[in-house]
Design a protein around this motif. Sequence first.
Motif, PDB file in Angstrom:
ATOM      1  N   UNK A  93      -2.053 -11.549 -14.755  1.00  0.00           N
ATOM      2  CA  UNK A  93      -1.627 -10.393 -13.959  1.00  0.00           C
ATOM      3  C   UNK A  93      -2.410 -10.336 -12.646  1.00  0.00           C
ATOM      4  N   UNK A  94      -1.737  -9.933 -11.577  1.00  0.00           N
ATOM      5  CA  UNK A  94      -2.378  -9.908 -10.264  1.00  0.00           C
ATOM      6  C   UNK A  94      -3.600  -9.006 -10.245  1.00  0.00           C
ATOM      7  N   UNK A  95      -3.580  -7.908 -11.001  1.00  0.00           N
ATOM      8  CA  UNK A  95      -4.734  -7.006 -10.999  1.00  0.00           C
ATOM      9  C   UNK A  95      -5.919  -7.552 -11.791  1.00  0.00           C
ATOM     10  N   UNK A  96      -5.757  -8.709 -12.466  1.00  0.00           N
ATOM     11  CA  UNK A  96      -6.851  -9.376 -13.172  1.00  0.00           C
ATOM     12  C   UNK A  96      -7.571 -10.382 -12.283  1.00  0.00           C
ATOM     13  N   UNK A  97      -7.057 -10.607 -11.071  1.00  0.00           N
ATOM     14  CA  UNK A  97      -7.640 -11.599 -10.163  1.00  0.00           C
ATOM     15  C   UNK A  97      -8.674 -10.915  -9.283  1.00  0.00           C
ATOM     16  N   UNK A  98      -9.906 -11.444  -9.306  1.00  0.00           N
ATOM     17  CA  UNK A  98     -10.988 -10.886  -8.503  1.00  0.00           C
ATOM     18  C   UNK A  98     -10.932 -11.404  -7.074  1.00  0.00           C
ATOM     19  N   UNK A  99     -10.668 -12.707  -6.914  1.00  0.00           N
ATOM     20  CA  UNK A  99     -10.663 -13.307  -5.577  1.00  0.00           C
ATOM     21  C   UNK A  99      -9.874 -14.607  -5.597  1.00  0.00           C
ATOM     22  N   UNK A 100      -9.414 -14.982  -4.414  1.00  0.00           N
ATOM     23  CA  UNK A 100      -8.723 -16.249  -4.231  1.00  0.00           C
ATOM     24  C   UNK A 100      -9.412 -16.972  -3.080  1.00  0.00           C
ATOM     25  N   UNK A 101      -9.809 -18.203  -3.330  1.00  0.00           N
ATOM     26  CA  UNK A 101     -10.501 -18.968  -2.295  1.00  0.00           C
ATOM     27  C   UNK A 101     -10.238 -20.449  -2.454  1.00  0.00           C
ATOM     28  N   UNK A 102     -10.885 -21.219  -1.599  1.00  0.00           N
ATOM     29  CA  UNK A 102     -10.769 -22.675  -1.675  1.00  0.00           C
ATOM     30  C   UNK A 102     -11.984 -23.240  -2.397  1.00  0.00           C
TER      31      UNK A 102
ATOM     32  N   UNK B 190     -13.226 -29.991  -5.105  1.00  0.00           N
ATOM     33  CA  UNK B 190     -13.493 -30.690  -6.358  1.00  0.00           C
ATOM     34  C   UNK B 190     -12.440 -31.770  -6.462  1.00  0.00           C
ATOM     35  N   UNK B 191     -12.800 -33.001  -6.115  1.00  0.00           N
ATOM     36  CA  UNK B 191     -11.836 -34.097  -6.041  1.00  0.00           C
ATOM     37  C   UNK B 191     -10.642 -33.684  -5.180  1.00  0.00           C
ATOM     38  N   UNK B 192     -10.922 -33.173  -4.021  1.00  0.00           N
ATOM     39  CA  UNK B 192      -9.893 -32.662  -3.125  1.00  0.00           C
ATOM     40  C   UNK B 192     -10.049 -31.155  -3.012  1.00  0.00           C
ATOM     41  N   UNK B 193      -9.169 -30.537  -2.278  1.00  0.00           N
ATOM     42  CA  UNK B 193      -9.233 -29.092  -2.080  1.00  0.00           C
ATOM     43  C   UNK B 193      -8.264 -28.417  -3.043  1.00  0.00           C
ATOM     44  N   UNK B 194      -8.765 -27.398  -3.734  1.00  0.00           N
ATOM     45  CA  UNK B 194      -7.975 -26.628  -4.685  1.00  0.00           C
ATOM     46  C   UNK B 194      -8.038 -25.151  -4.308  1.00  0.00           C
ATOM     47  N   UNK B 195      -7.062 -24.423  -4.756  1.00  0.00           N
ATOM     48  CA  UNK B 195      -7.100 -22.966  -4.651  1.00  0.00           C
ATOM     49  C   UNK B 195      -7.773 -22.469  -5.922  1.00  0.00           C
ATOM     50  N   UNK B 196      -8.840 -21.720  -5.762  1.00  0.00           N
ATOM     51  CA  UNK B 196      -9.586 -21.204  -6.917  1.00  0.00           C
ATOM     52  C   UNK B 196      -9.188 -19.753  -7.150  1.00  0.00           C
ATOM     53  N   UNK B 197      -8.668 -19.488  -8.323  1.00  0.00           N
ATOM     54  CA  UNK B 197      -8.279 -18.138  -8.732  1.00  0.00           C
ATOM     55  C   UNK B 197      -9.391 -17.611  -9.633  1.00  0.00           C
ATOM     56  N   UNK B 198     -10.259 -16.767  -9.072  1.00  0.00           N
ATOM     57  CA  UNK B 198     -11.374 -16.215  -9.834  1.00  0.00           C
ATOM     58  C   UNK B 198     -10.919 -14.939 -10.533  1.00  0.00           C
ATOM     59  N   UNK B 199     -11.201 -14.865 -11.821  1.00  0.00           N
ATOM     60  CA  UNK B 199     -10.754 -13.737 -12.631  1.00  0.00           C
ATOM     61  C   UNK B 199     -11.813 -12.649 -12.717  1.00  0.00           C
TER      62      UNK B 199
ATOM     63  N   UNK C 132       5.591 -28.693  -2.278  1.00  0.00           N
ATOM     64  CA  UNK C 132       5.140 -27.718  -1.298  1.00  0.00           C
ATOM     65  C   UNK C 132       3.840 -28.239  -0.685  1.00  0.00           C
ATOM     66  N   UNK C 133       3.580 -27.841   0.542  1.00  0.00           N
ATOM     67  CA  UNK C 133       2.309 -28.232   1.151  1.00  0.00           C
ATOM     68  C   UNK C 133       1.204 -27.317   0.621  1.00  0.00           C
ATOM     69  N   UNK C 134      -0.032 -27.775   0.751  1.00  0.00           N
ATOM     70  CA  UNK C 134      -1.162 -26.980   0.290  1.00  0.00           C
ATOM     71  C   UNK C 134      -1.228 -25.657   1.051  1.00  0.00           C
ATOM     72  N   UNK C 135      -1.033 -25.706   2.357  1.00  0.00           N
ATOM     73  CA  UNK C 135      -1.119 -24.516   3.192  1.00  0.00           C
ATOM     74  C   UNK C 135      -0.057 -23.490   2.802  1.00  0.00           C
ATOM     75  N   UNK C 136       1.167 -23.969   2.527  1.00  0.00           N
ATOM     76  CA  UNK C 136       2.249 -23.076   2.125  1.00  0.00           C
ATOM     77  C   UNK C 136       1.962 -22.459   0.759  1.00  0.00           C
ATOM     78  N   UNK C 137       1.454 -23.256  -0.163  1.00  0.00           N
ATOM     79  CA  UNK C 137       1.084 -22.761  -1.490  1.00  0.00           C
ATOM     80  C   UNK C 137       0.011 -21.683  -1.370  1.00  0.00           C
TER      81      UNK C 137
END
Length: 170
Positions: free
Chosen positions: A99-108, A111-120, A151-156
């Motif tokens: 759920x979106x309200x369970x996500x604390x932060x979103x960042x880069x 780790x073996x490339x660039x990932x989107x990190x979804x911190x809970x 999809x591109x990383x930037x678009x994602x």
Amino acid sequence: MNDTIIIPFSKKKMLKLTGIYALIILGVAGVIALILSADTLNLYYLAFFLVLLIVTIILFFMRIKGLLSLKRSKGGVILTPEYLKSNVNLVGKWVGEIPWNEIAAIGRMKFYGIHIHIKLKHPENYLSRIKSKEIRNRFEGIQIDNSELEITFEELERLINEFFAKYGNS
């Protein structure tokens, strides 16, 4: 913005990764052949490359299985007003809908490339879903990349951040 976005897997990217695994298998098999044809047999190198070959073959067949199940797939990343769901890696599949309200932060994260990190906010609520003890011990969220997505990383990253900004505080 649509209410629900399903980002599909890219067959082209998945075939490319499968081909890379096939090339690695051939390379490792070649090194094993060289080790076996040497005048003196070094068991350490032989054991190392045999393990590497086995791991690569397992990854190759997992990739083939992923390609075959592509038609049945519900999408790589699913964004709805209620939740985010990632099917791009095992941890994302285990965790399931976040759920979106369970996500604390979103960042880069690098780790073996660039990932989107979804911190809970409360990762402990998801620990029972995670089947690996090693991952459970350091779990704080999931990582998403576009290596298998259409999809591109930037678009994602843009889409995930837009959904989080719109639905994260609801």
